[in-house]
Write an enzyme that holds these catalytic residues in place. Structure first.
Site: not given
Ligand code: DX5
Ligand code: ZN
Length: 214
Positions: A7, A32, A34
C-alpha cells in the site's frame, strides 16, 4: 493465488518515484492505492493527483481501495485514471450493484470491501458478481494498526463459500499484515495480501515482500 499488494499509503511521498521503482523491481504483483475522504473514515489520504505518477511509472496493476462516501460519483474517474481494479465499501452504499456496473462498463475489475464490524454474510449475495472481496483486518482509516485475529475465521468462511460455489472470486486481506501472519493468511485462503508498514517501514522492503511470499 499468492499476491502481495504493497500500500503506497506508507510510501515516501517526497520520493514517490523511487518507491514506485522499488515496487517495480520487487516480487509484489500489484500496488494498493488507499483513497480516504475524511468522512467515511476519520482520515484523508490522497486522490486523483497520486494516480498520475502511479499510472505513469508503475509497471504493476493499480488496486484502488476507496474509503469514501458516494463512491458512485468517483469510480469512473478512478477507472479513467488507470485503476486495474476499483473497490468500495459495501457499508458505504445502499445498493452496490449499479456502482459495480459502472466499474465493469469501464472494463475494470470490481471489488467489494467490508470493515471488521460488518457481518461477513452480507457479502454472500455478491460473491458471484465481483472479481474480488476485500476483508478489512483493521478498521479502515490508518496504516500501521494491529491485525484483528477474528479476520481469519471470516476469511475461511468466505473461502468455503467461493469453493462450494466454484467461483473465481479473489479474497484480499488488508490491515496489519506482516511477515509473521502472511503465511497463515495465504494458507487460510487469501489470494491477495495488502501490506503498508510491513513493506515501507522495513529496512529492506524488497526482502520483506519476498519473506511474505516464500
Ligand atoms: C487502511 C488501509 C490499508 C493500510 C494498510 O485503511 O486500507 O491498506 O494502508 O496498512 P498496514 O499494512 O500498515 O496495516
Ligand atoms: Zn486498503
Amino acid at each position: 493465488m499468492k499476491i502481495i499488494a504493497p500500500s503506497v499509503l506508507s510510501a515516501d511521498f517526497g520520493d514517490l518515484r523511487q518507491d514506485i521503482e522499488m515496487l517495480n523491481r520487487s516480487e509484489a504483483e500489484w500496488i494498493h492505492v488507499d483513497v480516504m475522504d475524511g468522512t467515511f473514515v476519520p482520515n484523508i489520504s490522497f486522490g486523483f493527483p497520486i494516480m498520475e505518477p502511479l499510472h505513469k511509472y508503475a509497471t504493476k496493476p493499480l488496486d484502488v481501495h476507496l474509503m469514501i462516501v458516494h463512491p458512485e460519483k468517483y469510480v469512473e474517474r478512478f477507472c479513467d485514471a488507470g485503476a486495474w481494479s476499483v473497490g468500495f465499501h459495501l457499508e458505504a452504499v445502499d445498493d452496490p450493484r449499479p456502482i459495480l456496473q459502472l466499474i465493469r462498463n469501464k472494463g475494470v475489475r470490481t471489488c467489494l470491501t467490508i470493515n471488521p464490524d460488518i457481518d461477513v454474510h452480507r457479502l454472500d449475495p455478491y460473491l458471484a458478481e465481483v472479481d474480488m472481496v476485500l476483508l478489512m483486518s483493521v478498521f479502515a482509516g490508518f496504516g500501521g494498526q494491529k491485525f484483528i485475529p477474528e479476520t481469519i475465521d471470516k476469511l475461511r468462511y468466505v473461502k468455503e463459500q467461493i469453493s462450494a460455489r466454484k467461483l473465481n472470486t479473489l479474497i484480499e486481506i488488508d490491515g496489519g499484515v506482516n511477515i509473521d501472519n502472511a503465511h497463515e493468511l495465504f494458507e487460510a485462503g487469501a489470494d491477495v495480501l495488502v501490506a503498508g508498514s510491513a513493506v515501507f517501514k522495513a529496512s529492506d522492503p524488497e526482502q520483506a515482500i519476498r519473506q511474505m511470499l516464500h
